[in-house]
Design a protein around this motif. Structure first.
Motif, PDB file in Angstrom:
ATOM      1  N   SER A   1       0.770  -1.338   0.009  1.00 57.00           N
ATOM      2  CA  SER A   1      -0.203   0.084   0.108  1.00 57.00           C
ATOM      3  C   SER A   1       0.915   1.306  -0.122  1.00 57.00           C
ATOM      4  O   SER A   1       0.330   2.297   0.000  1.00 57.00           O
ATOM      5  N   ASN A   2       2.176   1.139   0.155  1.00 57.54           N
ATOM      6  CA  ASN A   2       3.166   2.275  -0.007  1.00 57.54           C
ATOM      7  C   ASN A   2       4.108   1.965  -0.733  1.00 57.54           C
ATOM      8  O   ASN A   2       4.605   0.809  -1.054  1.00 57.54           O
ATOM      9  N   TRP A   3       5.048   3.031  -1.388  1.00 57.75           N
ATOM     10  CA  TRP A   3       6.058   2.874  -2.237  1.00 57.75           C
ATOM     11  C   TRP A   3       6.941   1.997  -1.699  1.00 57.75           C
ATOM     12  O   TRP A   3       7.557   1.305  -2.346  1.00 57.75           O
TER      13      TRP A   3
ATOM     14  N   ARG B   1      -5.126  -5.919  -9.218  1.00 60.28           N
ATOM     15  CA  ARG B   1      -6.170  -4.890  -8.929  1.00 60.28           C
ATOM     16  C   ARG B   1      -6.573  -4.460  -7.642  1.00 60.28           C
ATOM     17  O   ARG B   1      -6.812  -3.510  -7.278  1.00 60.28           O
ATOM     18  N   LEU B   2      -6.479  -5.598  -6.856  1.00 62.07           N
ATOM     19  CA  LEU B   2      -6.785  -5.394  -5.248  1.00 62.07           C
ATOM     20  C   LEU B   2      -5.784  -4.610  -4.832  1.00 62.07           C
ATOM     21  O   LEU B   2      -5.994  -3.694  -3.924  1.00 62.07           O
ATOM     22  N   VAL B   3      -4.245  -4.812  -5.192  1.00 63.30           N
ATOM     23  CA  VAL B   3      -3.319  -4.043  -4.926  1.00 63.30           C
ATOM     24  C   VAL B   3      -3.660  -2.213  -5.125  1.00 63.30           C
ATOM     25  O   VAL B   3      -3.484  -1.642  -4.306  1.00 63.30           O
TER      26      VAL B   3
ATOM     27  N   LEU C   1      -4.547   0.888  -2.499  1.00 61.94           N
ATOM     28  CA  LEU C   1      -3.470   1.844  -1.991  1.00 61.94           C
ATOM     29  C   LEU C   1      -4.212   3.288  -1.342  1.00 61.94           C
ATOM     30  O   LEU C   1      -5.141   3.957  -1.547  1.00 61.94           O
ATOM     31  N   ASN C   2      -3.393   3.602  -0.207  1.00 62.73           N
ATOM     32  CA  ASN C   2      -3.793   4.681   0.571  1.00 62.73           C
ATOM     33  C   ASN C   2      -2.842   5.886   0.730  1.00 62.73           C
ATOM     34  O   ASN C   2      -2.685   6.303   1.857  1.00 62.73           O
ATOM     35  N   CYS C   3      -2.230   5.955  -0.457  1.00 65.35           N
ATOM     36  CA  CYS C   3      -1.052   7.021  -0.267  1.00 65.35           C
ATOM     37  C   CYS C   3      -1.265   8.042  -1.273  1.00 65.35           C
ATOM     38  O   CYS C   3      -2.372   8.127  -1.770  1.00 65.35           O
ATOM     39  N   GLY C   4      -0.566   9.030  -1.426  1.00 65.74           N
ATOM     40  CA  GLY C   4      -0.724  10.151  -2.115  1.00 65.74           C
ATOM     41  C   GLY C   4      -0.534   9.964  -3.572  1.00 65.74           C
ATOM     42  O   GLY C   4      -0.460   8.675  -4.050  1.00 65.74           O
TER      43      GLY C   4
ATOM     44  N   LYS D   1       1.015   6.718  -5.603  1.00 65.07           N
ATOM     45  CA  LYS D   1       0.234   5.781  -6.165  1.00 65.07           C
ATOM     46  C   LYS D   1       0.446   5.401  -7.728  1.00 65.07           C
ATOM     47  O   LYS D   1       0.468   4.369  -8.086  1.00 65.07           O
ATOM     48  N   LEU D   2       0.905   6.294  -8.242  1.00 69.20           N
ATOM     49  CA  LEU D   2       1.218   6.570  -9.738  1.00 69.20           C
ATOM     50  C   LEU D   2       2.604   5.608  -9.846  1.00 69.20           C
ATOM     51  O   LEU D   2       2.765   4.833 -10.687  1.00 69.20           O
ATOM     52  N   ARG D   3       3.683   5.999  -8.949  1.00 64.66           N
ATOM     53  CA  ARG D   3       4.813   5.009  -8.838  1.00 64.66           C
ATOM     54  C   ARG D   3       4.475   3.645  -8.770  1.00 64.66           C
ATOM     55  O   ARG D   3       5.257   2.799  -9.241  1.00 64.66           O
ATOM     56  N   ILE D   4       3.570   3.367  -7.787  1.00 62.53           N
ATOM     57  CA  ILE D   4       3.515   1.813  -7.314  1.00 62.53           C
ATOM     58  C   ILE D   4       2.581   1.070  -8.677  1.00 62.53           C
ATOM     59  O   ILE D   4       3.087  -0.036  -9.036  1.00 62.53           O
ATOM     60  N   VAL D   5       1.683   2.006  -9.263  1.00 60.91           N
ATOM     61  CA  VAL D   5       0.965   1.367 -10.167  1.00 60.91           C
ATOM     62  C   VAL D   5       2.067   1.044 -11.601  1.00 60.91           C
ATOM     63  O   VAL D   5       1.978   0.164 -12.157  1.00 60.91           O
TER      64      VAL D   5
END
Length: 295
Positions: free
Chosen positions: A13-15, A42-44, A48-51, A55-59
């Protein structure tokens, strides 16, 4: 040598954690992420509960990850009315993952670990990419079984393979016995070092049908070295997913004998695959490949 891990989507949920766990896995490291359920990624993203930037970096990290790090559990049910962990525990109790990684819960007895405290001091998270094993066909099969389950094509490269010698055919027999149902053939690449092409094929046609299970076929491919070209010497087990290099040979040994196996890094596996399989033009053909069916 190859293991399947179930990771709670909430763990990523975080980078910081997303990068750590996605970078820590891969066939070249002996670790796979169970894509459980099939829409795990998709569940990941949904969790996501970050900025927005994070979020874009994780995706992007998820989208750019090598697809081979993910493996799907066939026929594994998932109840959308429950959280991920209760679902995973049901599956884990039936066909266990190597380790379940979640948030805020740890149970060594049931092989569940809290991601916040997990590092390579945990014996189930630490995977050695090289290890000594007994030169025993059963033990070899145990080490490669999961890799075969997630692969589509299996190739044995043993320039010194001889079908007239039991120590060479026993590992082939055991590997054929553990092939998953979607793989019905196996390639053996050998060389005309100690036997001529005709001798190699004659021995294979006589010996292999008796040890290959019915419904399985083995294709014997014989090569010869080119002057000034690559050497036909090292032994490998390769798939399109991963590979293992053998320190000595792919053969049954006497009691107490060991061999050292190494999981191949991806550049080495890809080069070997290119030399022998696709396009497979690093050596000269010693003769036409021969397919042998099990009886």
């Amino acid at each position: 040598m190859f293991y399947e891990y179930a990771i709670d989507p909430a763990v990523l949920s975080n980078w910081k954690d997303a990068r750590y766990f996605l970078d820590a896995v891969g066939p070249w490291k002996g670790k796979f992420i169970a894509e459980y359920p099939n829409y795990w990624r998709r569940l990941v993203i949904q969790g996501l509960n970050c900025g927005d930037v994070e979020k874009l970096r994780i995706v992007e990290k998820l989208n750019q990850s090598d697809s081979r790090i993910f493996v799907r559990r066939k026929n594994a049910s998932y109840n959308d009315k429950l959280m991920w962990l209760p679902n995973a525990k049901v599956v884990h109790a039936t066909v266990p993952f190597h380790l379940v990684i979640t948030v805020g819960e740890s149970s060594p007895e049931t092989k569940i670990a809290d991601s916040a405290t997990l590092d390579e001091r945990h014996e189930l998270w630490l995977v050695h990419t090289g290890k000594h094993i007994a030169r025993d066909p059963v033990r070899l099969a145990q080490e490669v079984k999961f890799l075969l389950q997630v692969s589509s094509k299996v190739v044995i490269i043993d320039p010194y393979f001889r079908a007239d010698q039991d120590q060479h055919t026993q590992p082939i027999k055991k590997i054929c016995e553990i092939l998953p149902s979607h793989i019905r053939n196996l390639d053996i690449h050998c060389a005309d070092h100690r036997l001529s092409y005709n001798e190699c094929i004659r021995h294979a046609q006589r010996a292999l049908p008796r040890i290959i299970p019915a419904g399985i076929s083995v294709r014997v491919i014989c090569w010869k070295e080119r002057t000034g070209g690559a050497r036909l010497h090292n032994r490998f087990l390769l798939t399109e997913i991963g590979g293992i290099k053998f320190g000595d040979s792919i053969e049954k040994g006497d009691a107490g004998q060991q061999d050292h196996l190494n999981i191949m890094d991806e550049p080495s596996r890809a080069q070997c695959w290119s030399e022998y399989v696709d396009p497979g033009n690093a050596f000269d053909s010693a003769g036409a490949p021969v397919e042998i069916k099990g009886k």
